[in-house]
Enzyme design. Structure first.
Site, mmCIF file in Angstrom:
data_model
loop_
_atom_site.group_PDB
_atom_site.id
_atom_site.type_symbol
_atom_site.label_atom_id
_atom_site.label_comp_id
_atom_site.label_asym_id
_atom_site.label_seq_id
_atom_site.Cartn_x
_atom_site.Cartn_y
_atom_site.Cartn_z
ATOM 1 N N GLY A 128 -58.844 -15.967 -14.622
ATOM 2 C CA GLY A 128 -57.545 -16.594 -14.409
ATOM 3 C C GLY A 128 -57.647 -18.101 -14.240
ATOM 4 O O GLY A 128 -56.818 -18.856 -14.770
ATOM 5 N N SER A 129 -58.675 -18.557 -13.520
ATOM 6 C CA SER A 129 -58.853 -19.995 -13.323
ATOM 7 C C SER A 129 -59.214 -20.694 -14.625
ATOM 8 O O SER A 129 -58.759 -21.808 -14.898
ATOM 9 C CB SER A 129 -59.946 -20.250 -12.278
ATOM 10 N N ALA A 130 -60.058 -20.043 -15.436
ATOM 11 C CA ALA A 130 -60.417 -20.615 -16.731
ATOM 12 C C ALA A 130 -59.184 -20.736 -17.624
ATOM 13 O O ALA A 130 -59.000 -21.747 -18.319
ATOM 14 C CB ALA A 130 -61.482 -19.754 -17.416
ATOM 15 N N LYS B 173 -66.575 -18.547 -16.470
ATOM 16 C CA LYS B 173 -67.297 -19.324 -15.462
ATOM 17 C C LYS B 173 -68.289 -18.395 -14.764
ATOM 18 O O LYS B 173 -67.916 -17.321 -14.289
ATOM 19 C CB LYS B 173 -66.324 -19.899 -14.425
ATOM 20 N N ASP C 23 -61.090 -22.333 -8.005
ATOM 21 C CA ASP C 23 -61.984 -22.463 -9.156
ATOM 22 C C ASP C 23 -61.396 -23.292 -10.296
ATOM 23 O O ASP C 23 -62.085 -23.561 -11.281
ATOM 24 C CB ASP C 23 -62.369 -21.079 -9.705
ATOM 25 N N PRO D 159 -62.661 -9.586 -18.319
ATOM 26 C CA PRO D 159 -62.155 -8.555 -17.410
ATOM 27 C C PRO D 159 -61.480 -9.146 -16.184
ATOM 28 O O PRO D 159 -61.779 -10.264 -15.759
ATOM 29 C CB PRO D 159 -63.424 -7.773 -17.022
ATOM 30 N N HIS D 160 -60.549 -8.374 -15.606
ATOM 31 C CA HIS D 160 -59.809 -8.817 -14.424
ATOM 32 C C HIS D 160 -60.690 -8.684 -13.183
ATOM 33 O O HIS D 160 -61.528 -7.791 -13.085
ATOM 34 C CB HIS D 160 -58.540 -7.974 -14.233
ATOM 35 N N GLY E 56 -65.104 -11.895 -11.156
ATOM 36 C CA GLY E 56 -66.016 -12.873 -10.604
ATOM 37 C C GLY E 56 -66.502 -13.902 -11.608
ATOM 38 O O GLY E 56 -67.486 -14.593 -11.362
ATOM 39 N N ILE E 57 -65.807 -14.012 -12.740
ATOM 40 C CA ILE E 57 -66.185 -15.001 -13.751
ATOM 41 C C ILE E 57 -65.007 -15.928 -14.088
ATOM 42 O O ILE E 57 -64.944 -16.493 -15.172
ATOM 43 C CB ILE E 57 -66.752 -14.340 -15.026
ATOM 44 N N GLY E 58 -64.124 -16.060 -13.132
ATOM 45 C CA GLY E 58 -63.088 -17.092 -13.212
ATOM 46 C C GLY E 58 -62.089 -16.940 -14.330
ATOM 47 O O GLY E 58 -61.555 -17.945 -14.816
#
Length: 276
Positions: A100-102, A11, A129, A92-93, A96-98
């Site tokens: 875990g939410s993705a 994301k 997110d 990567p952890h 800022g690209i979601g």
């Protein structure tokens, strides 16, 4: 039923304005969110009990128990149901690209299909997110992430995602914000690639300056992206530390990703019009 594999795309906040702060401490956002053709993969297989195995190039340090959002998503969707889940981790952890939410949204979609149940409302209980990741297509996201509004179709765009390997925790970034009452996004309207880039030039990521005080290497990432051939916009996504460059030509995007330092994570991918 045999196992199935589904995609959890990254994301990306192409623009992110912080427009206010609620009394409960949550910040109000106005963001253009898109999804990239790079991400994690989840495989689901029937089982009597719930289990999670994490593998892949970014598996190190990712929990395989109730601390993982994938596990939490499964228990929230249907407590007591079993499944053998494998997470192939590439994002990567704290990037800022979601990531875990993705993964959580992908787990909800996959398990709902396998178990024959509907995903109920309220997925924001798993994370702000998760609803937008369930939505899975370009969208304007407002409020604390719960207000999703359609946007005009995007032109073909290639994105290069770059992360220098420093995790950027969200809390300190928001704490370093100088203002929380910034103007909202201009009304989403564009025509073709050049029109889309012109619209984006009128937007910002209000967290970018704050994130650079927490992780100064973000400046280096943005500078390197900006200098690559064909890069029309370089900006940070979310609260950092992944940055992105936008390109019209696939060849330019691939070349830019290849030019990044070998110890950085860099991936070129198309911006998705919808979930594949």
């Amino acid at each position: 039923m045999a196992g199935m594999t589904q995609f959890a795309p990254a994301k990306v906040n192409l623009a992110l304005h912080v427009t206010g702060k609620r009394e409960d401490g949550f910040h109000l956002l106005d963001s253009l969110v898109v999804f990239a053709g790079g991400g994690d993969w989840l495989t689901f297989a029937p089982a009597d009990t719930l289990s999670l195995q994490v593998r892949g190039p970014r598996a190190r340090g990712v929990p395989e128990d109730g601390r993982n959002l994938v596990w939490k998503a499964a228990q929230w969707l249907a407590p007591g149901r079993g499944a053998a889940i494998t997470l192939d981790k590439h994002l990567p952890h704290a990037g800022g690209i979601g990531g875990g939410s993705a993964d959580a949204a992908c787990a909800l979609r996959g398990l709902a299909q396998m178990w024959g149940v509907d995903v109920p409302r309220g997925a924001e209980a798993l994370g702000a997110d998760v609803p937008v990741c369930l939505h899975g297509r370009p969208v304007r996201m407002r409020g604390i992430g719960e207000v999703l509004e359609d946007v005009p179709p995007l032109p073909p765009v290639w994105i290069v995602l770059v992360n220098a390997g420093q995790e950027v925790p969200t809390g300190p970034v928001f704490k370093a914000l100088e203002r929380t009452d910034n103007p909202p996004l201009p009304a989403p309207a564009w025509d073709g690639f050049d029109g889309f880039m012109a619209w984006l030039q009128e937007t910002r990521n209000d967290l970018q300056t704050a994130a650079k005080t927490v992780s100064p290497i973000i400046d280096d990432v943005l500078a390197r992206l900006s200098q690559t051939h064909g890069c029309r916009l370089a900006r940070m996504s979310g609260s950092g530390g992944t940055c992105f460059g936008l390109f019209e030509a696939e060849a330019d995007a691939v070349a830019a990703a290849t030019a990044m330092p070998a110890d950085w994570w860099a991936e070129a991918a198309p911006v998705l019009g919808a979930m594949p």
